[in-house]
Every structure is written in C-alpha cells, then in structure tokens.
Scaffold this motif. Structure first.
Motif, PDB file in Angstrom:
ATOM      1  N   VAL A   1      -5.186  10.066  16.563  1.00 12.33           N
ATOM      2  CA  VAL A   1      -5.034   9.115  15.525  1.00 12.33           C
ATOM      3  C   VAL A   1      -5.293   7.574  16.033  1.00 12.33           C
ATOM      4  N   THR A   2      -6.519   7.009  15.332  1.00  6.90           N
ATOM      5  CA  THR A   2      -6.675   5.765  15.700  1.00  6.90           C
ATOM      6  C   THR A   2      -6.179   4.419  14.537  1.00  6.90           C
ATOM      7  N   ALA A   3      -6.247   4.996  13.338  1.00  5.59           N
ATOM      8  CA  ALA A   3      -5.586   4.154  12.424  1.00  5.59           C
ATOM      9  C   ALA A   3      -5.057   5.058  11.344  1.00  5.59           C
ATOM     10  N   TRP A   4      -3.969   4.380  10.711  1.00  5.70           N
ATOM     11  CA  TRP A   4      -2.783   5.161   9.730  1.00  5.70           C
ATOM     12  C   TRP A   4      -2.095   4.316   8.862  1.00  5.70           C
ATOM     13  N   ARG A   5      -1.752   4.700   8.115  1.00  6.13           N
ATOM     14  CA  ARG A   5      -0.644   4.073   7.023  1.00  6.13           C
ATOM     15  C   ARG A   5       0.239   5.199   6.550  1.00  6.13           C
TER      16      ARG A   5
ATOM     17  N   TYR B   1       0.784  -1.308   0.113  1.00  6.70           N
ATOM     18  CA  TYR B   1      -0.233  -0.052  -0.040  1.00  6.70           C
ATOM     19  C   TYR B   1       0.891   1.195   0.099  1.00  6.70           C
TER      20      TYR B   1
ATOM     21  N   THR C   1       1.072   8.176  14.017  1.00  8.32           N
ATOM     22  CA  THR C   1       1.107   6.721  14.243  1.00  8.32           C
ATOM     23  C   THR C   1       0.202   6.134  15.473  1.00  8.32           C
ATOM     24  N   GLY C   2      -0.585   7.052  16.031  1.00  5.49           N
ATOM     25  CA  GLY C   2      -1.576   6.880  17.153  1.00  5.49           C
ATOM     26  C   GLY C   2      -0.427   6.531  18.322  1.00  5.49           C
ATOM     27  N   ARG C   3       0.629   7.343  18.626  1.00 10.32           N
ATOM     28  CA  ARG C   3       1.398   7.025  19.938  1.00 10.32           C
ATOM     29  C   ARG C   3       1.567   8.187  20.631  1.00 10.32           C
TER      30      ARG C   3
END
Length: 361
Positions: free
Chosen positions: A192-196, A116, A181-183
C-alpha cells in the motif's frame, strides 16, 4: 454491542506510554520514526496534536472546518526551550484523557467536521481515528528507537472494522492495519502506497438521517445485537439483520464499498432507529444499483420509508457512476409498492412473485 469509546482511547494511550517510556533518555529528535520523514520527537508531538484536535472537534461541535488552534510543546521553566521526552509523554497522556472525556460526554447523534471522506464523524469515529493515530505512530517511534510494540488484537480490529471498512481482514488485525497504512506486508497483497481511513456516510432525510452501518455494527446486527443503535420497540426487523449479514460477507471477501452498503434509518427527534435501507452492492458496469429496505412494524405507515428512499436516490443519482436505481417488490406488498412509486420509481417488469421498479438519473 461494545461501542468504541473513551476506555479504548485510554487503553491505546497507556500502551503508547508504556512502550516508549523505557527510551525517554534517548535522543528522539535525531532519529527518524520508522518509514516516516518525521523524527521520533516530531511524531510524538503529532500524536498529542491529533488527540487534542479531535477532542476539540467534538467539544466545539465543529461543523465546517477544524477549530483554529494547535498545541505547542514548551519547557517547564528550567531553561529548556522544549519539553523533554518524559514531558512529551505526559502531554500525550493529557491529550488522550481530554479526547476520552470528549468522547464520553458527546451525545451519540452529534457529528463534527472531519475532511474525508464524507466531511463528518461521530464520537465513535473520532475515538477510532485518535486510536489509529496512537497505535500507528507509536509503532513508527518504536521502530525508529528499536523498541518492541504491539497493541491488542481487539484494539486493532476495532479500528479496522470502524474506519477501514474497505480493507479485507487479514491473518491478524495488527498486521492488517500495518499493511493497510503502508507499514508492512501481507502475503498475496500488493504493498500500500497511499491510504485513507473511511468514516461512515450520513445522509439527511427529512425526519430521519440515514447512517452508514460499519462492519463492526453489521456483525453485531447479524448476530442478533442492536448494532450500537437505539431501536424503537420491535427493531431491528429481519430484513435489516439479513442485509447486515450480507455486508459482513462482502467485507470479509474484500469487496465491500462502504457507501454502497446498509444504512440505519434514525429519527432526528429522538435518535432512535426505525429501519434499514441500502444497496445490494456497488453499481454494475451499466451504472445500475439495486436498493432494498425495511421498517420496524411500529414505524410503518408514517412516510419514513418514502422520505429515506427519496434521499438515498437523490444522493446516488447525483453521482457520475450511477445511471439508474432498481428495486423489486413482492406482488402482495402493496405498501412497499406505494413507497417506491411515491419515490419516483416506475414499474418496468413483473413475474409471478415480484414487480420490478426503476428510477433513471
């Protein structure tokens, strides 16, 4: 422009090992790594697995899937059924060295499979992904073990400007990368709960490839650099630099959408860039997107712009969110009018200075 490469991979790995070595006598298997479900030991093994996988993709020139292998951590013949913590760090150092070597020895134009978002990445993309894995998961392990860890701002910024082009810069690169990155948290931004991450889009176009320009490359181009591309004599041309500057402004404002940015037009025969092409922004509510382009003077009159515009238009109009493409051309620019006409655009409007062209999906 300083390309992200083997040196940066080595820097990230060295920082990881230095941060975690003081805790090698601790129980990594019984402690969760930060917010992850994995233990610190599992997370360390994951770092090594990603590094060797990315090295394998580049070395094996994988095009359609991951090379079918994985790494297994084992004991050293002393009766242990698993590697100890110093052994795991040694594996991370080793796999990091392999990725650094693969990045250094892979030609710039080679791309290998990554799922992706666009099914491929260059050597710089794999370096950035490997570094991201090292930085983020070292943070996770350090958080679980109560260790201090913060990589250099330059390294974090390099990751952001190459594989997080959709993320608006924050007060510091490391805090921004953790938030993205949800950290972690950033003032004024939702968690942020979902990332790419996002490798650049590359489109084939006959004798050319259209290679998406990252914010890092765009910044360099806008400041007079080469953007990491090898240009033919006379390049890049003024319009490409101006478009790169617009991309940087969109990135800094948090409204940049990578696939609707700028592409370098690169000849497949020699890997040299001959021009730039792209969009003035994402499609509007009516599904309309505006395109623009320029070529280095030495590359004009050879059909490059027509091939590239046809490929870009074909890609854009195949999307559900695009209904039409729009372009404006100065009245006295006969060559550019011929390009848009050959690419299928129809003149729809005119004023004292420009003709307007449209291509419907």
């Amino acid at each position: 422009m300083r390309e992200m490469g083997g040196e940066q991979v080595e820097e990230a790995v060295a920082g990881c090992v230095a941060a975690l070595r003081p805790a090698v006598d601790r129980d990594w298997a019984g402690v969760k790594a930060g917010r992850l479900e994995w233990s610190c030991r599992e997370t360390a093994a994951h770092i090594a697995g990603d590094l060797i996988a990315y090295a394998g993709q580049l070395a094996g020139r994988a095009q359609h899937a991951y090379v079918p292998f994985e790494i297994t951590l084992e004991g050293s013949g002393d009766g242990l059924d698993a590697a100890d913590n110093p052994g795991i760090l040694h594996v991370i150092e080793t796999t990091g060295a392999l990725l650094a070597a693969a990045v250094r020895t892979t030609p710039r134009e080679v791309r290998a499979f990554h799922p992706y978002p666009f099914r491929s990445a260059s050597r710089e993309g794999f370096a950035a992904m490997g570094i991201a894995e090292v930085l983020l998961h070292t943070h996770d392990i350090a958080e679980g073990l109560g260790l201090a860890y913060e990589p250099s701002a330059e390294l974090a910024e390099s990751v952001l400007t190459r594989i997080f082009p959709h993320v608006q810069p924050g007060p510091t690169p490391w805090a921004t990368l953790l938030w993205a990155t949800g950290r972690g948290d950033l003032p004024g931004r939702a968690p942020v709960t979902a990332w790419r991450w996002n490798n650049n889009l590359v489109l084939p176009a006959g004798r050319l490839t259209l290679q998406g320009v990252t914010p890092a490359a765009a910044r360099d181009l806008s400041l007079g650099g080469d953007g990491g591309f090898e240009w033919i004599d006379g390049g890049p041309f003024e319009g490409t630099r101006e478009a790169a500057g617009m991309l940087v402004k969109a990135y800094e404002a948090g409204v940049h959408r990578p696939e609707w940015g700028v592409f370098a037009l690169v000849r497949t025969e020699d890997g040299r860039a001959v021009g730039g092409m792209g969009f003035h922004g994402a499609p509007d509510e009516e599904g309309r997107a505006e395109v623009g382009y320029d070529l280095v003077e030495a590359a004009r009159g050879q059909g490059y712009a027509t091939e590239a515009l046809r490929a870009l238009a074909r890609w854009a109009l195949a999307r559900e969110d695009v209904r039409s493409l729009f372009a404006t051309v100065e009245r006295d620019n006969i060559a550019s009018q011929a390009v848009v006409s050959r690419a299928g655009f129809t003149r729809v409007d005119t004023d004292d200075e420009e003709f307007a062209y449209e291509l419907l999906g």
